[in-house]
Design a protein around this motif. Structure first.
Motif, mmCIF file in Angstrom:
data_model
loop_
_atom_site.group_PDB
_atom_site.id
_atom_site.type_symbol
_atom_site.label_atom_id
_atom_site.label_comp_id
_atom_site.label_asym_id
_atom_site.label_seq_id
_atom_site.Cartn_x
_atom_site.Cartn_y
_atom_site.Cartn_z
ATOM 1 N N ASP A 98 0.817 -1.205 0.000
ATOM 2 C CA ASP A 98 0.000 0.000 0.000
ATOM 3 C C ASP A 98 0.858 1.265 0.000
ATOM 4 O O ASP A 98 2.073 1.224 0.239
ATOM 5 C CB ASP A 98 -0.996 0.011 1.160
ATOM 6 C CG ASP A 98 -0.309 -0.211 2.483
ATOM 7 O OD1 ASP A 98 0.814 0.278 2.636
ATOM 8 O OD2 ASP A 98 -0.878 -0.892 3.343
ATOM 9 N N TYR A 99 0.213 2.354 -0.243
ATOM 10 C CA TYR A 99 0.864 3.648 -0.399
ATOM 11 C C TYR A 99 1.645 4.040 0.860
ATOM 12 O O TYR A 99 2.787 4.524 0.778
ATOM 13 C CB TYR A 99 -0.221 4.678 -0.706
ATOM 14 C CG TYR A 99 0.298 6.067 -0.944
ATOM 15 C CD1 TYR A 99 1.175 6.311 -2.012
ATOM 16 C CD2 TYR A 99 -0.095 7.121 -0.135
ATOM 17 C CE1 TYR A 99 1.650 7.595 -2.227
ATOM 18 C CE2 TYR A 99 0.376 8.399 -0.350
ATOM 19 C CZ TYR A 99 1.244 8.644 -1.393
ATOM 20 O OH TYR A 99 1.727 9.904 -1.613
ATOM 21 N N ALA A 100 1.040 3.792 2.004
ATOM 22 C CA ALA A 100 1.691 4.177 3.259
ATOM 23 C C ALA A 100 3.028 3.461 3.424
ATOM 24 O O ALA A 100 4.026 4.057 3.858
ATOM 25 C CB ALA A 100 0.779 3.856 4.448
ATOM 26 N N TYR A 101 3.047 2.190 3.053
ATOM 27 C CA TYR A 101 4.303 1.436 3.180
ATOM 28 C C TYR A 101 5.377 2.031 2.271
ATOM 29 O O TYR A 101 6.536 2.190 2.667
ATOM 30 C CB TYR A 101 4.092 -0.051 2.849
ATOM 31 C CG TYR A 101 5.399 -0.822 2.904
ATOM 32 C CD1 TYR A 101 5.883 -1.282 4.132
ATOM 33 C CD2 TYR A 101 6.173 -1.027 1.767
ATOM 34 C CE1 TYR A 101 7.109 -1.933 4.206
ATOM 35 C CE2 TYR A 101 7.402 -1.671 1.830
ATOM 36 C CZ TYR A 101 7.854 -2.135 3.055
ATOM 37 O OH TYR A 101 9.064 -2.765 3.126
ATOM 38 N N VAL A 138 5.625 5.055 1.162
ATOM 39 C CA VAL A 138 6.097 6.338 1.716
ATOM 40 C C VAL A 138 7.069 6.084 2.868
ATOM 41 O O VAL A 138 8.166 6.658 2.930
ATOM 42 C CB VAL A 138 4.903 7.194 2.195
ATOM 43 C CG1 VAL A 138 5.392 8.415 2.968
ATOM 44 C CG2 VAL A 138 4.079 7.629 0.989
#
Lengths: 359, 476
Positions: free
Chosen positions: B383-386, B388
Motif C-alpha cells: 500500500d501507499y503508506a508502506y 512512503v
C-alpha cells in the motif's frame, strides 16, 4: 464473513501503523535537517566572527607590537579597544602571551588588566569549557592579581580545569605556586608522568626544594614521588643525589625506583654507585634498564665487565641499555671487539657504535 | 503457495523497514553524540594550547610505521611529508614488504640509505628481514626491507624494531598533516591508560600537494571519489566521533592510528590471517585488556588528519569494499564471544552488536530489501503508506543524515572552504542515495560471501600519485 472483516480491520490497523511510522520518521528527518540547518547557521555566524576577528587583529597588531617594544605607548592601545570588543582584545592578547615571557608578558598583562574582571566571574561558570577558558586566561594574563581564582581552580571538579590551572601556575614565573601544584598532583594521576614532570620542571630551580620534599616523603604516593624525581632529573638538581640513592636502596615501587635511578643517572656521583650496582641484578626489567643506564654514567672502570655481561640479558631492552651504558662508561673498545666477533649481541654492539657515530 | 510467497515477501519488507529504522536511528544517535562531542572538543582546543602541551619535554617519543608494498608512485612524497612533521622526537620506519616495483630503489636513492645494524626489541613472528637501512641524510629515517608477508606482517616487523613507547601505524600512501602527531598523542598524555587512538582520514584526490603537505583542499573531480569524501565524513565525524563519545571505539583506521607498543606486543601484534588487521587489533586490544583486568582506553581524535588517495574506478572501489567487508566479517566472527557480553563493557554491549548486526549482516538485508521492495511495488501488492515509509526511511532519512555529517564538518573543521564545494557535498548527500549506496550494499554482500567462502588477499589499487603543486620537479 467475519474473517473478511477481521482482515479489513487488520489492514486498517496496518495502514495506521504505517502512517504513524511515516510520521515518526518524518519527525526524525526534521530533527536531522534542523541539526544541519543549525550547523549551517553556525557556519554563517562563524564566518562573520572570523571577519570581525581579522579586522580587529589588523587594528590591534601594530599598536600592541609597538607597546611590547615601547611600554610607554600602551595607552594608545586602550583607545583602539571599543567596549563591545574588550573580550576579543583579551583573546588577542592571550594568543600573543602564549609566545612571550618575561617583560613582554608583563606588558600584555598590563594591557588587559582593566578587562579581566568579567573573565574572573566566568571562572565560576557552570560550564566546564567556560571555566577552563577563564582559568587559562587568568593564569596567563592575570597573575598574581587573580592568583586566588587560579589556585581555587586546582580543586575544580573538572580535571581539565584543574590541569589548566596547574599548567598556568607552573609556568607563571611565580615559584611559590609550585608547592600548591605539588599538593594537587594526586588529581592528575591519570596523566602521563613525564608530562607532569616537565610541567613542574618548567617552574625552574626555585621549585627544587618543594620537589625534593615531595620526592623524599616516605608517606607520599609513589606516583607523586616518581613525578617529583623526574622533575628533579630535568632540573639536574645535584642536591637530590643522596635522596635518590636512599630511595633506590630502600624502596620497592618499580616506577619510583626507576625514576630515582634516572635521577642518579643525571646527578649521581661515585658515592652513589653501590646503590645503583645493587639494582643491576633486579628481577624487574624496567629497574635493570635504568640501573644499567645509571651505572654507565656514575660507574667506574671496574663496572665495565658488569655492563658487558648485561648485554647478554635475555631482555633486548636491558641489553640495549647495557650496551649504551658500556659506551657511556668508556667501553667503546670492548664494544668494537664484540662487534667484530660472532657473539649473539655483535649486531647490538654495531648498532650502539653506529649510534655514536650518528650513522 | 503463491499466497505464502507474498506473505513471506510482505513480512520480509517489514523486516527491511525495521532494519532501516534501527540503522538510521543508530546513525542519528551517534550523530547527536558526535555533535555534542565535537562542540566540546572545539572548546577544549581553545582552552588547551596543544602545541605547548606536547612540545614540553613530556611528549613521548613516537615511531611511525609505514608498511609499503609497490608504492613507488607515492613513497618518496609520503616519506618527505613524514620528515616534516611537527613533533619533538620521532623515528620513521618504512617497512618495504617485498615490493616487486622500484619502491626500495627510489627510497634508497632519494634518502641516501645505507645498511645499518639494529636489533629487535620484540619477537612477533614475521617473514624474514633482509636488510635494515638508515638514512645518512635524516638520522630518524629507517627502512626495513623484508620478504613479502602482507600489511599485518610488515607492521609486526616494524613493531619488532620499534623502541619508543608509542607507535603510529599508517599507510605508506597516506600524508599526515604537520600537526597530526601533536594532536593524536593528546589522549596518551591526558590518560596514561590510553592504549590506542585513531585519527581522521580524508580524501586527498583533487587536493593540491606540495612537499608532502596538502596545500589546497578541493573536492575530487571524479564522481566516485566525491562520494567517498562524503562517506568518510559520515564514517569519521558522525560515526567514530559518536562511538568515541559513547566510549565504545571499535575501529581505528589502519591508515592512521597510534598505539602503545607494549600493549600491542603483549596482545600478540597484528593478526596476519585477516585482511582487516586494523579492526581486528582494536577488537583484540579490548579483549586483551578486559580479560587481563588491565585498565585501558581507546579513543578517536577528530582533528589529526591523514590524507589518503581513494579508488576512482568502480572496479577498484568494489575490490576495496569487498576487502573491508571481509575484514569486518573476519574480525567480528573471530571475537564473537564479545557479542552482547557484559564482560567486555560498552564495546561488547553497544559497539559489537552494532557492527555485527548492522554493518556485517545489514548489507545482506539491505540489498535483498531493495529487491523485495521493487517486487512488491511492481506487483501492486503493497500500500501507499508502506511505500512512503520505506522511501522516507531508506532514502530521505539517509539524505538527512549525510547532510548532518556535512554539517558536522562545517561546525568543526571546515576543510572545504569553497561555497561551491559545500553545495556539492549537499548535492552528493542526495545523489549517493540514488545508486551509489545500493552499489556499496551490493559490494558488501559480495564481500560477505567472499568471507564465507574463505577468499583471502588484498587485491591491488593502482596509485596515481598525489596532485602536486604546479612547477615542482616531482610532478608526475
Amino acid at each position: 464473513m467475519s474473517n473478511v472483516v477481521g482482515l479489513v480491520e487488520a489492514m486498517g490497523l496496518r495502514t495506521s501503523a504505517l502512517w504513524l511510522l511515516a510520521l515518526v520518521v518524518g519527525a526524525l528527518i526534521l530533527m536531522a535537517l534542523a541539526f544541519a540547518a543549525y550547523a549551517v547557521y553556525l557556519r554563517i555566524h562563524s564566518d562573520r566572527r572570523q571577519r570581525l576577528w581579522a579586522q580587529l587583529s589588523e587594528r590591534w597588531e601594530g599598536p600592541v607590537l609597538l607597546a611590547l617594544s615601547d611600554p610607554g605607548s600602551a595607552p594608545r592601545v586602550y583607545q583602539l579597544v571599543a567596549p563591545q570588543h574588550r573580550l576579543h582584545f583579551v583573546r588577542f592578547a592571550l594568543e600573543y602571551a602564549r609566545r612571550v615571557r618575561g617583560e613582554e608578558r608583563r606588558v600584555l598583562q598590563k594591557l588587559v588588566e582593566p578587562y579581566l574582571a568579567p573573565i574572573a566571574r566566568r571562572a565560576a561558570s557552570r560550564a566546564v569549557e567556560v571555566r577552563t577558558r577563564a582559568v587559562q586566561t587568568l593564569g596567563t594574563l592575570g597573575l598574581p592579581r587573580y592568583a586566588p581564582e587560579v589556585l581555587k581552580a586546582l580543586d575544580d571538579p573538572s580535571p581539565l580545569v584543574a590541569m589548566v590551572a596547574a599548567r598556568a601556575l607552573a609556568s607563571s614565573e611565580h615559584p611559590e605556586h609550585a608547592a600548591h601544584v605539588l599538593g594537587h598532583l594526586h588529581r592528575f594521576e591519570g596523566w602521563s608522568r613525564s608530562f607532569m614532570a616537565s610541567m613542574l620542571a618548567a617552574v625552574g630551580p626555585a621549585a627544587a626544594p618543594a620537589l625534593r620534599a615531595s620526592f623524599g616523603d616516605a608517606h607520599g604516593a609513589p606516583w607523586v614521588r616518581a613525578v617529583a624525581a623526574e622533575a628533579l632529573t630535568m632540573l639536574r638538581d645535584f642536591d637530590a643525589g643522596d635522596l635518590a640513592a636512599a630511595v633506590v636502596s630502600t624502596e620497592d615501587d618499580r616506577e619510583l625506583v626507576a625514576s630515582a635511578l634516572m635521577l642518579l643517572a643525571a646527578v649521581g656521583t661515585p658515592e652513589h654507585v653501590a646503590a645503583v650496582r645493587a639494582r643491576c641484578a633486579s628481577p624487574d626489567n624496567v629497574v635493570r634498564v635504568h640501573a644499567l643506564d645509571a651505572l654507565g654514567i656514575v660507574g667506574e672502570e671496574g663496572d665495565l665487565p658488569r655492563l658487558l655481561g648485561a648485554m647478554s640479558d635475555p631482555s633486548p631492552w636491558v641489553a640495549i641499555h647495557a650496551a649504551r651504558g658500556l659506551r657511556a662508561a668508556g667501553g667503546t673498545r670492548l664494544l668494537r671487539d664484540l662487534s667484530d666477533s660472532d657473539h649473539p649481541r655483535a649486531a647490538l654492539a654495531r648498532q650502539v657504535l653506529g649510534e655514536e657515530a650518528g650513522t | 503457495m503463491s499466497t505464502l510467497v507474498w506473505q513471506a515477501l510482505g513480512t520480509f519488507n517489514w523486516v527491511v523497514l525495521a532494519y532501516f529504522i534501527v540503522l538510521n536511528a543508530v546513525y542519528l544517535i551517534t550523530s547527536l553524540f558526535a555533535f555534542g562531542a565535537l562542540r566540546r572538543y572545539a572548546r577544549r582546543l581553545k582552552s588547551l594550547d596543544l602545541a605547548d602541551l606536547v612540545r614540553g619535554a613530556g611528549a613521548p617519543p613516537i615511531t611511525l610505521l609505514a608498511p609499503a608494498y609497490n608504492e613507488e608512485a607515492t613513497c618518496v612524497e609520503v616519506v618527505r611529508s613524514l620528515l616534516t612533521l611537527d613533533y619533538p622526537e620521532y623515528e620513521i620506519i618504512v617497512v618495504n614488504d617485498g615490493s616487486t616495483d622500484r619502491t626500495l630503489e627510489r627510497l634508497v636513492a632519494e634518502f641516501n640509505l645505507k645498511p645499518t645494524a639494529r636489533i629487535a626489541t620484540a619477537f612477533l613472528d614475521t617473514q624474514p628481514v633482509r636488510q635494515i637501512y638508515r638514512s645518512r641524510r635524516h638520522a630518524n629515517l629507517w627502512i626495513i626491507d623484508k620478504e613479502n608477508g602482507g600489511k599485518a606482517d610488515a607492521l609486526n616487523a616494524g613493531v619488532n624494531f620499534c623502541r619508543t613507547p608509542l607507535f603510529c601505524a599508517m599507510d605508506a600512501d597516506s600524508l599526515l598533516e604537520r600537526e597530526a602527531l601533536v594532536r593524536i598523542v593528546r589522549p596518551f598524555l591526558e590518560d596514561a591508560h590510553t592504549v590506542a587512538a585513531g585519527g581522521i582520514l580524508r580524501i586527498a584526490n583533487g587536493c593540491v600537494v606540495d612537499h608532502g603537505q596538502v596545500l589546497d583542499v578541493r573536492l575530487p573531480r571524479n564522481l566516485w571519489a566525491r562520494f567517498q569524501v562524503l562517506e568518510y565524513l559520515r564514517a569519521f565525524l558522525s560515526g567514530r566521533m559518536g562511538w568515541d563519545a559513547l566510549r565504545a571505539t571499535l575501529v581505528i583506521s589502519g591508515a592512521f592510528g597510534m598505539f602503545r607498543r607494549s600493549t600491542v606486543v603483549d596482545a600478540g601484534g597484528y593478526a596476519t590471517d585477516t585482511v582487516g588487521e586494523d579492526m581486528e587489533l582494536v577488537v583484540r586490544l579490548h579483549r586483551h585488556c578486559r580479560e587481563h583486568g588491565i585498565p585501558y582506553a581507546i579513543h578517536f581524535v577528530p582533528d589529526p588528519v591523514a590524507w589518503t588517495e581513494c579508488p576512482e574506478t568502480l572496479r577498484q572501489l568494489a575490490r576495496q569494499r569487498d576487502r573491508w567487508q571481509r575484514g569486518l566479517f573476519q574480525s567480528l566472527t573471530r571475537h564473537r564471544v564479545m557479542l552482547m557480553n557484559s564482560r567486555y563493557g560498552r564495546a561488547g554491549l553497544l559497539a559489537f552488536p552494532y557492527f555485527f548486526f548492522l554493518e556485517m549482516l545489514g548489507p545482506v538485508v539491505e540489498a535483498l530489501g531493495y529487491v523485495a521492495f521493487a517486487v512488491a511495488v511492481l506487483s501492486g501488492r503493497t500500500d501507499y503508506a508502506y511505500v512512503v515509509a520505506f522511501l522516507m526511511v531508506a532514502i530521505v532519512l539517509g539524505v538527512a543524515l549525510s547532510i548532518a555529517a556535512v554539517a558536522l564538518e562545517e561546525l568543526s573543521f571546515r576543510r572545504y572552504p569553497r561555497l561551491k564545494d559545500l553545495l556539492s557535498l549537499f548535492a552528493l548527500a542526495l545523489a549517493e542515495n540514488l545508486g551509489y549506496r545500493q552499489l556499496t550494499a551490493w559490494w558488501r554482500v559480495k564481500g560477505t560471501w567472499s568471507a564465507l567462502r574463505g577468499v583471502e588477499g588484498w587485491g591491488r589499487m593502482a596509485r596515481k600519485g598525489f596532485t602536486l603543486v604546479e612547477g615542482t620537479d616531482d610532478e608526475r
